[in-house]
Design a protein around this motif. Structure first.
Motif, mmCIF file in Angstrom:
data_model
loop_
_atom_site.group_PDB
_atom_site.id
_atom_site.type_symbol
_atom_site.label_atom_id
_atom_site.label_comp_id
_atom_site.label_asym_id
_atom_site.label_seq_id
_atom_site.Cartn_x
_atom_site.Cartn_y
_atom_site.Cartn_z
ATOM 1 N N ALA A 131 0.818 -1.212 0.000
ATOM 2 C CA ALA A 131 0.000 0.000 0.000
ATOM 3 C C ALA A 131 0.851 1.260 0.000
ATOM 4 N N HIS A 132 1.993 1.245 0.695
ATOM 5 C CA HIS A 132 2.880 2.409 0.656
ATOM 6 C C HIS A 132 3.240 2.760 -0.782
ATOM 7 N N ASN A 133 3.516 1.739 -1.597
ATOM 8 C CA ASN A 133 3.840 1.976 -2.998
ATOM 9 C C ASN A 133 2.647 2.530 -3.758
ATOM 10 N N LEU A 134 1.499 1.918 -3.588
ATOM 11 C CA LEU A 134 0.310 2.337 -4.325
ATOM 12 C C LEU A 134 -0.136 3.741 -3.938
ATOM 13 N N GLU A 135 0.107 4.127 -2.683
ATOM 14 C CA GLU A 135 -0.289 5.451 -2.209
ATOM 15 C C GLU A 135 0.727 6.526 -2.559
ATOM 16 N N GLY A 136 1.854 6.145 -3.161
ATOM 17 C CA GLY A 136 2.865 7.130 -3.539
ATOM 18 C C GLY A 136 3.654 7.695 -2.379
ATOM 19 N N ALA A 193 -2.390 5.733 6.709
ATOM 20 C CA ALA A 193 -3.006 5.627 5.383
ATOM 21 C C ALA A 193 -2.721 4.257 4.770
ATOM 22 N N ALA A 194 -1.485 3.784 4.947
ATOM 23 C CA ALA A 194 -1.127 2.463 4.419
ATOM 24 C C ALA A 194 -1.849 1.362 5.187
ATOM 25 N N ASP A 195 -2.088 1.567 6.474
ATOM 26 C CA ASP A 195 -2.856 0.591 7.245
ATOM 27 C C ASP A 195 -4.249 0.416 6.640
ATOM 28 N N ARG A 196 -4.905 1.543 6.322
ATOM 29 C CA ARG A 196 -6.257 1.455 5.758
ATOM 30 C C ARG A 196 -6.239 0.762 4.402
ATOM 31 N N ALA A 197 -5.350 1.208 3.505
ATOM 32 C CA ALA A 197 -5.297 0.627 2.167
ATOM 33 C C ALA A 197 -4.898 -0.851 2.223
ATOM 34 N N GLY A 198 -3.950 -1.170 3.100
ATOM 35 C CA GLY A 198 -3.522 -2.556 3.235
ATOM 36 C C GLY A 198 -4.603 -3.438 3.824
ATOM 37 N N LEU A 199 -5.359 -2.871 4.760
ATOM 38 C CA LEU A 199 -6.457 -3.613 5.384
ATOM 39 C C LEU A 199 -7.509 -3.986 4.346
ATOM 40 N N MET A 201 -7.006 -4.195 1.139
ATOM 41 C CA MET A 201 -6.380 -5.111 0.186
ATOM 42 C C MET A 201 -6.427 -6.546 0.693
ATOM 43 N N MET A 202 -6.057 -6.735 1.970
ATOM 44 C CA MET A 202 -6.043 -8.092 2.500
ATOM 45 C C MET A 202 -7.459 -8.651 2.586
ATOM 46 N N ALA A 203 -8.439 -7.792 2.894
ATOM 47 C CA ALA A 203 -9.828 -8.251 2.961
ATOM 48 C C ALA A 203 -10.309 -8.720 1.596
ATOM 49 N N ARG A 204 -9.983 -7.952 0.556
ATOM 50 C CA ARG A 204 -10.390 -8.333 -0.807
ATOM 51 C C ARG A 204 -9.659 -9.586 -1.288
ATOM 52 N N ALA A 205 -8.459 -9.821 -0.706
ATOM 53 C CA ALA A 205 -7.691 -11.014 -1.074
ATOM 54 C C ALA A 205 -8.173 -12.257 -0.330
ATOM 55 N N GLY A 206 -9.130 -12.095 0.571
ATOM 56 C CA GLY A 206 -9.685 -13.239 1.285
ATOM 57 C C GLY A 206 -9.063 -13.506 2.638
ATOM 58 N N TYR A 207 -8.290 -12.543 3.148
ATOM 59 C CA TYR A 207 -7.708 -12.677 4.495
ATOM 60 C C TYR A 207 -8.549 -11.873 5.479
ATOM 61 N N ASP A 208 -8.891 -12.476 6.581
ATOM 62 C CA ASP A 208 -9.711 -11.805 7.587
ATOM 63 C C ASP A 208 -8.961 -10.579 8.123
ATOM 64 N N PRO A 209 -9.501 -9.365 7.941
ATOM 65 C CA PRO A 209 -8.789 -8.166 8.383
ATOM 66 C C PRO A 209 -8.579 -8.096 9.887
ATOM 67 N N GLN A 210 -9.360 -8.854 10.650
ATOM 68 C CA GLN A 210 -9.168 -8.884 12.098
ATOM 69 C C GLN A 210 -7.756 -9.341 12.447
ATOM 70 N N ALA A 211 -7.114 -10.070 11.551
ATOM 71 C CA ALA A 211 -5.762 -10.561 11.797
ATOM 72 C C ALA A 211 -4.760 -9.418 11.947
ATOM 73 N N ALA A 212 -5.059 -8.256 11.361
ATOM 74 C CA ALA A 212 -4.155 -7.113 11.513
ATOM 75 C C ALA A 212 -4.097 -6.669 12.972
ATOM 76 N N LEU A 243 -7.032 0.779 13.767
ATOM 77 C CA LEU A 243 -7.476 -0.389 13.007
ATOM 78 C C LEU A 243 -8.883 -0.822 13.411
ATOM 79 N N GLN A 244 -9.173 -0.706 14.690
ATOM 80 C CA GLN A 244 -10.513 -1.067 15.154
ATOM 81 C C GLN A 244 -11.579 -0.167 14.535
ATOM 82 N N LYS A 245 -11.243 1.112 14.367
ATOM 83 C CA LYS A 245 -12.190 2.042 13.738
ATOM 84 C C LYS A 245 -12.399 1.703 12.258
ATOM 85 N N LEU A 246 -11.349 1.179 11.625
ATOM 86 C CA LEU A 246 -11.431 0.836 10.204
ATOM 87 C C LEU A 246 -12.084 -0.526 9.962
#
Length: 257
Positions: A131-136, A193-199, A201-212, A243-246
């Protein structure tokens, strides 16, 4: 003559004020400057990658390498990126760290596997770095550093030209002020910002975001962290709270595999 002395001091004050105001932009992740091209960033990333490969051996743990490659591929596909264009490598070392460089390079240190006990927890870290890369953020950090270095140098020179005593000490103090007042808060905002985008991303990839959250709880249990204002990363407690808010947004994007 008084005007000869006042003018450079006013210039210094104006520049200092501009840096201070920029640092007060609460949700900003940079100064809004673009001082480096994508081509330059990729070249820097490639150089850093080659230096790291030459200085740090790859892991001998085939399971670590396989997990990092498979998780990275799922995350990249979730971000509509082609995994075939990316290189993933696990490095020896006890650092609990990972990174993604411009130029499509992902690195993970063996030490991270002590805390990222599941694939989903490891995905939280790798997704954050992608996400750091994608967010520039790399361009923002380099541009902010370049602008701040130039600004503090000008301020130090102006102080000397205006007859203010101890200009070298003043320049050093300004550098410290910029470090804690400007650069590090932007870095913390970039991390969030990277936490949100990464969260997402992992959710869309099928990983439970609670793991973060579980990952950062593991980190917290391991002990000690710097005061937030002196860290380039948010404090662990602050990060877990963010993360809990997101989590509702991430859970809505979650697609179990």
């Amino acid at each position: 003559m008084p005007t000869m002395t006042v003018r450079p001091l006013c210039l210094a004050a104006a520049l200092a004020g501009s840096l201070a105001l920029a640092g007060c932009a609460g949700n900003s992740t940079g100064l809004g400057l673009n001082l480096v091209s994508q081509e330059q960033l990729v070249e820097l990333g490639q150089q850093d990658w080659q230096r790291l490969i030459q200085s740090t051996p790859a892991t001998a743990n085939a399971s670590y390498q396989r997990r990092a490659e498979q998780i990275s591929a799922r995350l990249l596909r979730a971000a509509s990126l082609d995994p075939a264009g990316w290189e993933v490598r696990v490095f020896q070392g006890q650092e609990a760290n990972a990174f993604a460089l411009p130029g499509q390079k992902i690195g993970v240190y063996e030490g991270l596997f002590q805390y990222a006990k599941t694939d989903a927890q490891l995905a939280a870290v790798i997704g954050h770095e992608i996400a750091h890369n994608l967010e520039g953020h790399a361009a923002e950090r380099v541009s902010t550093q370049m602008a701040t270095d130039a600004g503090t140098s000008i301020l130090g020179a102006v102080a000397g030209a205006s007859g203010v005593g101890g200009s070298e000490m003043i320049a050093a103090a300004l550098g410290t002020g910029a470090q804690y007042g400007l650069l590090l808060p932007y870095s913390r905002n970039q991390e969030l910002a990277a936490d949100r985008a990464g969260l997402l991303m992992m959710a869309r990839a099928g990983y439970d975001p609670q793991a973060a959250i579980e990952l950062w709880q593991n980190m917290k249990q391991a002990g000690g962290e710097q005061p937030t204002f002196m860290s380039t990363h948010p404090g662990t407690t602050d990060r877990i709270a963010a993360l809990q808010k997101l989590m509702p947004e991430a859970k809505a994007a979650y697609k179990p595999s």
